[in-house]
Structures are given as structure tokens and as C-alpha cells.
Scaffold this active site. Sequence first.
Site, short mmCIF file in Angstrom:
data_model
loop_
_atom_site.label_atom_id
_atom_site.label_comp_id
_atom_site.label_asym_id
_atom_site.label_seq_id
_atom_site.Cartn_x
_atom_site.Cartn_y
_atom_site.Cartn_z
N LYS A 84 1.49 -6.04 6.40
CA LYS A 84 1.76 -5.15 7.32
C LYS A 84 3.18 -5.36 7.07
O LYS A 84 3.80 -4.34 7.23
CB LYS A 84 1.31 -4.89 8.25
CG LYS A 84 -0.11 -3.85 8.14
CD LYS A 84 -0.49 -2.92 7.73
CE LYS A 84 -1.56 -2.20 7.04
NZ LYS A 84 -1.56 -1.18 5.77
N ILE B 167 -4.27 10.59 -2.38
CA ILE B 167 -4.47 10.04 -0.83
C ILE B 167 -5.70 8.46 -1.94
O ILE B 167 -6.87 8.43 -2.15
CB ILE B 167 -5.34 11.20 -0.02
CG1 ILE B 167 -4.01 11.56 -0.24
CG2 ILE B 167 -5.69 9.52 1.32
CD1 ILE B 167 -5.00 12.85 1.00
N ASN C 62 -2.65 4.40 1.69
CA ASN C 62 -3.40 4.47 3.20
C ASN C 62 -4.47 3.11 2.42
O ASN C 62 -4.74 2.76 3.78
CB ASN C 62 -4.08 5.91 3.16
CG ASN C 62 -5.77 5.72 4.33
OD1 ASN C 62 -5.03 6.05 5.92
ND2 ASN C 62 -6.82 5.89 3.96
N VAL D 140 -6.11 1.74 16.99
CA VAL D 140 -6.76 4.24 15.98
C VAL D 140 -8.27 3.74 16.06
O VAL D 140 -8.72 2.34 15.11
CB VAL D 140 -6.28 4.51 14.53
CG1 VAL D 140 -7.21 6.03 14.42
CG2 VAL D 140 -4.87 4.36 14.50
N ASP E 38 -10.97 0.56 -6.66
CA ASP E 38 -10.38 -0.25 -5.34
C ASP E 38 -9.53 -0.80 -6.89
O ASP E 38 -8.33 -0.98 -7.55
CB ASP E 38 -11.71 -1.55 -6.50
CG ASP E 38 -11.42 -2.94 -5.71
OD1 ASP E 38 -10.25 -3.14 -5.07
OD2 ASP E 38 -12.00 -3.25 -5.50
N TYR F 119 -3.69 -10.59 8.53
CA TYR F 119 -3.07 -9.28 8.91
C TYR F 119 -1.65 -8.71 8.72
O TYR F 119 -1.00 -7.53 8.50
CB TYR F 119 -4.26 -8.67 9.06
CG TYR F 119 -4.13 -6.54 10.01
CD1 TYR F 119 -4.09 -6.24 7.99
CD2 TYR F 119 -3.52 -6.06 10.66
CE1 TYR F 119 -4.63 -4.59 8.61
CE2 TYR F 119 -3.66 -4.59 10.83
CZ TYR F 119 -3.49 -4.22 9.79
OH TYR F 119 -3.24 -3.01 9.67
#
Length: 258
Positions: free
Chosen positions: A162, A11, A92, A191, A65, A158
Site C-alpha cells: 500500500k 471497477i 479497487n 472497514v 484475475d 501489506y
Amino acid sequence: MGRLQGKTVFITGASAGIGEACAREFAKEGSHLVLTARRVDRLEKLKQELTGKYKDINVHTVALDIRDKKQIDDAVKGLPSSLKDIDVLVNNAGMVHGVDPLVEVKEDDLDIMFATNVKGLVFLTQAIVPGMKERGTGHIINLGSVAGKEAYAGGSIYCATKHAVDAISKALLIELVDTPLRVSQICPGLVNTEFSTVRFGGDKSKADAVYKGLQPLVAEDIAEIVVFTAGRPPHVNIADMLVFPSCQAASKIVSRNA
């Protein structure tokens, strides 16, 4: 315990938010964990919590990183032998800087968003998927966003990153269709996590204002869906999921009580 017991899950961005929540949910299932983030002190605290609570799991932390390909390659090569065979990769880690209109976006903000949200995801996938293919098993779960489905003012870069994750996930699914590997993308709407505070340069009051008068999703909501996705039978692949709070219908269409 079910299908995820004893599986090894890698993760990124596990020090906070959805990544941290995913670590907790996978630990409940008896999965072994490789947790990465830049803030290794938080990872170590999480490791102590999880290994104290779930005695049969192995948790390994890595200061990473993901903008640095060499760090990624070294981290994957340096995994303990018991954790080298990654069963589930949860891409993630991500970030958003600012809400500036396109003509005012700073080069540094553009670079850091593409380096983290796109290049880091690609580098990590490149480092781990070959081993999955060699073993004939594996699942790549990418955290996308409603921002990867539609664009909005103040989110040009952004949204672009995505949208790239969306395209990468779809292309990778096609490229791996003749293998047993699975590729999934989970795309949250609103979120409320630390992620939002970072967007506003650490100004929590501005971040909180985004959610005023509504009930947003929380990190645990998405983590439960990630674990559910990973836990499906091998012949089932949840390729793409868009997840909203019940008060949201699109990126900028929400119902507020106040």
C-alpha cells in the site's frame, strides 16, 4: 442525475466489499459499468440487480484475475464498443494474507499480495490510461489504505504494497499533470468487509474481533466517497484522502467501548 450520468466506469474487485458498493453507487448516478473480479457468478448476480433497477445503464461483467497481465490486456481489448472509452478507472481489487511478523511471512503470501495490490493495479492502469490520454479525459481512482501511510507490526508486506500504491498514485499524478486526466487515492482506515475475513484465512470470528467494541466504516461509506471524488467538476481533483471511522486516529489507535 449529474456529472456521472452516461459515463463508463471500470471497477476491479467488484464482486464484494468496496468494489460491489462502488458499483451500486455509480449505478445510482446513471453510470455504465464494467465490473471485474474472479468470481463471475457474483458479478452476474450484481449485474441483474443493477440493470433491473436502473433501466438506462449498461453493465458488462468480466472474469478477471488482475495478477495476469494478459488477462487484463485481453479484457480491455475485448470490451464492447459502447464501453471501450473508460471515463473512470477504480483500482479497487486488493488483498491481504495473514498477520505474520516479517521473519515468518511465507513466499506465496508475499507474492500474491504484491501481484494483486501492486502489479495488477499497474497493469490495469497501463492498459487504460493511454486511451484516456488520447481522448483527453479520464479519472484514475486508486484504493489505498492507512497501511500506505504508516506501518504496523504484522502488516509488513501489506503495508509495503500500500506504500507502493501511495507512491504510484503520487508519481502518476505528476506524470499526468499536463493532461486533463485526474488521479485520486482514497485511503480507508478500519472497514468491516469480506477483505478482513480473507486476511484471517476465512476465520470470520477473528476478523470480527478486530472491530469489537467500535463502529468501523462499511463498504458503502467508502463507495460514497469514491463517487463523490469522481463527480467533482473537471478542474477539481481530490488527490489524496485518508478516511477513518470517528473512533480511529491511526492504524492501531482506536477507542473501544468494550
